[in-house]
Design an enzyme around this catalytic site. Structure first.
Site, short mmCIF file in Angstrom:
data_model
loop_
_atom_site.label_atom_id
_atom_site.label_comp_id
_atom_site.label_asym_id
_atom_site.label_seq_id
_atom_site.Cartn_x
_atom_site.Cartn_y
_atom_site.Cartn_z
N HIS A 54 46.48 41.94 -14.70
CA HIS A 54 45.22 41.24 -14.96
C HIS A 54 44.24 42.20 -15.60
O HIS A 54 44.04 43.31 -15.11
CB HIS A 54 44.64 40.70 -13.65
CG HIS A 54 43.34 39.97 -13.83
ND1 HIS A 54 42.17 40.37 -13.21
CD2 HIS A 54 43.02 38.88 -14.57
CE1 HIS A 54 41.20 39.55 -13.55
NE2 HIS A 54 41.68 38.64 -14.38
N SER A 55 43.65 41.81 -16.74
CA SER A 55 42.58 42.56 -17.38
C SER A 55 43.02 44.00 -17.69
O SER A 55 43.97 44.20 -18.45
CB SER A 55 41.34 42.51 -16.48
OG SER A 55 40.18 42.89 -17.16
N TYR A 56 42.38 45.00 -17.08
CA TYR A 56 42.80 46.40 -17.27
C TYR A 56 44.27 46.59 -16.93
O TYR A 56 44.96 47.43 -17.52
CB TYR A 56 41.93 47.31 -16.39
CG TYR A 56 42.51 48.68 -16.17
CD1 TYR A 56 42.49 49.65 -17.18
CD2 TYR A 56 43.11 49.02 -14.95
CE1 TYR A 56 43.05 50.91 -16.97
CE2 TYR A 56 43.65 50.26 -14.73
CZ TYR A 56 43.62 51.21 -15.75
OH TYR A 56 44.18 52.46 -15.54
N GLY B 163 46.76 45.17 -17.83
CA GLY B 163 47.62 45.07 -18.99
C GLY B 163 47.94 46.42 -19.60
O GLY B 163 49.04 46.62 -20.14
N HIS C 247 37.57 34.41 -16.24
CA HIS C 247 38.44 35.58 -16.31
C HIS C 247 39.33 35.71 -15.09
O HIS C 247 40.49 36.09 -15.20
CB HIS C 247 37.57 36.82 -16.50
CG HIS C 247 38.32 38.10 -16.64
ND1 HIS C 247 39.40 38.25 -17.50
CD2 HIS C 247 38.16 39.30 -16.03
CE1 HIS C 247 39.85 39.50 -17.43
NE2 HIS C 247 39.13 40.15 -16.53
#
Length: 233
Positions: free
Chosen positions: A76-78, A80, A202
């Site tokens: 998720h988010s960072y 990745g 998000h």
């Protein structure tokens, strides 16, 4: 049975996946939700030396200790950034990558280079330590500062493994410009990727739990969900 390894975004611990992990376990799968060094319940390990390489090593060590093979890695988010590098380092242990409104870096890129100016202003508004990026007000109350160096360090990647399946899930309801919109537009035109655009902010784990479960289960099977309610590209 598939092993899912779920990697959290900035400031969050593995607990952000609690409901998602429970749903996957109910389906008979194994789920690992590592919390990265220097964050959340591991915030006591934070220091100026914690960088992206540290977090990559965290996940690789967990997968090796748990003897993981054929994994679905979801970030998720960072997160990745982390799953991209893990698949690069140990491709033989990874079957599929799922990016949950997340960064999808190429060699030499970083969160800093991939994000927008609004997010960059957040990154450099560090706390009194000089290296901690404070959680945003709407984050989970358990969130803590995130090590700045992890967001600045460029990733180093070799040749992209061709046999790893890749999925990107885009969140439609950002209150401002989504930092992931350019990535989504790039990948939705790439035949090597399966992309989804989901209703939700998000934190898709909270806002669109059911669709995420179905996407992850089908990532494990190597097929696409046949669901009218999913906006699939």
């Amino acid at each position: 049975m598939t092993t899912f390894v779920l990697v959290p975004g900035a400031c969050h611990g593995g607990w952000c996946f609690d409901e998602l992990a429970a749903a996957l376990r109910t389906e008979g799968h194994r789920v690992l939700t590592p919390t990265l060094t220097g964050v959340a319940e591991r915030a006591h390990l934070a220091n100026g030396g914690v960088n992206l390489d540290t977090h990559i090593a965290d996940v690789i060590a967990e997968m090796q200790a748990q003897q993981v093979a054929g994994a679905v890695l979801a970030g998720h988010s960072y997160g990745g950034m982390v799953i991209t590098a893990v698949a690069d380092r140990i491709p033989e242990q990874v079957d599929s990558l799922v990016y949950l409104d997340a960064f999808v870096p190429r060699d030499g890129e970083s969160c800093w280079t991939l994000t927008n100016d609004e997010q960059r202003r957040w990154y450099i508004d560090v706390d009194t330590t000089g290296y901690g990026v404070p959680p945003l007000p709407f984050f989970d109350e358990r969130a803590t500062a995130h090590p700045l160096a992890t967001l600045l360090q460029p990733i180093r990647l070799g040749t992209e493994p061709s046999d790893i399946r890749r999925t990107f899930v885009y969140a439609q309801r950002w209150p401002t410009e989504s930092p992931f919109a350019p990535t989504y537009e790039r990948l939705r035109m790439d035949p090597a990727w399966r992309t989804y655009s989901l209703d939700g902010a998000h934190n898709l784990m909270r806002d669109n739990h059911n669709d995420l479960v179905r996407i992850l289960l089908d990532a494990a099977r190597g097929s696409a969900p046949v669901l009218d309610e999913l906006d699939h590209e």
